[in-house]
Design a protein around this motif. Structure first.
Motif, short mmCIF file in Angstrom:
data_model
loop_
_atom_site.label_atom_id
_atom_site.label_comp_id
_atom_site.label_asym_id
_atom_site.label_seq_id
_atom_site.Cartn_x
_atom_site.Cartn_y
_atom_site.Cartn_z
N ALA A 148 0.81 -1.25 -0.09
CA ALA A 148 -0.05 -0.08 -0.05
C ALA A 148 0.99 1.33 0.04
N TYR A 149 1.82 1.40 0.85
CA TYR A 149 2.69 2.42 0.90
C TYR A 149 3.66 2.76 -0.46
N VAL A 150 3.90 1.63 -1.12
CA VAL A 150 4.53 1.63 -2.57
C VAL A 150 3.67 2.35 -3.59
N LEU A 151 2.32 1.94 -3.54
CA LEU A 151 1.24 2.42 -4.24
C LEU A 151 1.06 3.93 -4.11
N ASN A 152 0.85 4.16 -2.80
CA ASN A 152 0.40 5.32 -2.34
C ASN A 152 1.73 6.52 -2.58
N ASN A 153 2.96 6.15 -2.83
CA ASN A 153 4.03 6.97 -2.89
C ASN A 153 4.61 6.77 -4.02
N GLY A 154 4.09 6.08 -5.12
CA GLY A 154 4.59 6.13 -6.49
C GLY A 154 6.07 5.65 -6.45
N ILE A 155 6.31 4.51 -5.81
CA ILE A 155 7.77 3.89 -5.65
C ILE A 155 7.88 3.10 -6.89
#
Length: 299
Positions: free
Chosen positions: A174-181
């Protein structure tokens, strides 16, 4: 064991950076996932970061082979100068509430990961990983991409189960998706500081999991030890995988690649390898499992 080590202790100031992750109306980090009584989200306060550091101390210094300096022994927290710049992913158990004198009760923190985005790292002291591996060429080859460093992974002993690990990865996804990683990096560790005793798993990674040229990262020359310790024809793949730390096996299943050369981290009692995981190479099986929008365990 963990994704990233290190023993330089500086304590923690009163603030840490705001993130690009989802926020509640009140401005707090929103839950990134839920599984029964377990919740995954980012730390909301310095107190929660300190609690995560205390968990890291119990695991790294109490259970494992890390050697604490006097300051760490007094504080009983695993803390370094990077903590102030990172986001701290937490798994909390709402069925195990900590009652603290003169303080608000809170669910117990039972798992944690430290997350450092490239845009944050570049404004401060860079990535922790750069102390062990030459990551500068990798970042230069992929200028314009956003890297995320994962580190300081640990889970309280009674919670070392599939459920907790899945919830941590729900939070990371979820963090990866939210932050455009675009890609994840970090050090993954074997217990022990004798590379000869780790010849089989290190040789397996060297022969069968090495990063291709575009994603290759090498250990810093002054710290590098060879991973190519056995000829490929003598590497028993089944035995090598059986002796591999679960975390490293998990990264390999996701689609991660391994850098060239290992680093012995004597204060932490580990031998570290470099993990590189471009997001577009994550196994489709896992993307489907957690959901392209991280909806599997959405809170």
């Amino acid at each position: 064991m963990l994704f990233g080590g290190g023993l330089t202790m500086f304590g923690l100031p009163g603030t840490f950076p705001a993130t690009q992750a989802r926020r509640t109306v009140a401005g707090e980090a929103a839950p990134l996932g839920r599984m029964g009584a377990l919740e995954v989200r980012l730390a909301r306060s310095t107190a929660e970061v300190r609690a995560a550091q205390a968990l890291r101390y119990r695991v790294f210094y109490g259970e494992m082979q890390a050697t604490a300096d006097p300051r760490t022994l007094i504080r009983r927290r695993d803390a370094d100068a990077f903590d102030r710049y990172c986001d701290h992913l937490l798994v909390l158990d709402h069925d195990d509430v900590e009652i603290r004198p003169f303080r608000k009760a809170r669910p117990r923190i039972v798992g944690t990961y430290r997350l450092l985005r490239q845009t944050v790292a570049e404004r401060h002291r860079g990535f922790y990983t750069a102390g062990e591996f030459s990551i500068e060429p990798l970042l230069a080859r992929h200028a314009g991409l956003e890297f995320l460093e994962l580190g300081r992974s640990c889970v309280m002993k009674p919670y070392r189960s599939k459920r907790t690990v899945e919830l941590l990865w729900q939070g990371i996804w979820a963090y990866v998706l939210n932050n455009g990683i675009d890609a994840m990096i970090g050090c993954a560790s074997f217990e022990g500081t004798d590379p000869n005793a780790l010849a089989l798993p290190l040789s397996f990674l060297h022969h069968h999991a090495s990063a291709d040229a575009d994603w290759l990262v090498e250990a810093r020359p002054e710290r590098a030890v060879s991973m190519n310790r056995l000829p490929i024809e003598t590497v028993d793949m089944r035995a090598a995988l059986a002796g591999m730390p679960p975390l490293i096996k998990g990264y390999l299943r996701l689609g991660a690649m391994v850098g060239r050369g290992a680093v012995v981290d004597r204060p932490f009692g580990t031998t570290d390898v470099m993990i590189v995981l471009p997001v577009d190479r994550i196994s489709e099986r896992y993307v489907k499992y957690y959901g392209a929008d991280a909806s599997r365990y959405a809170a």
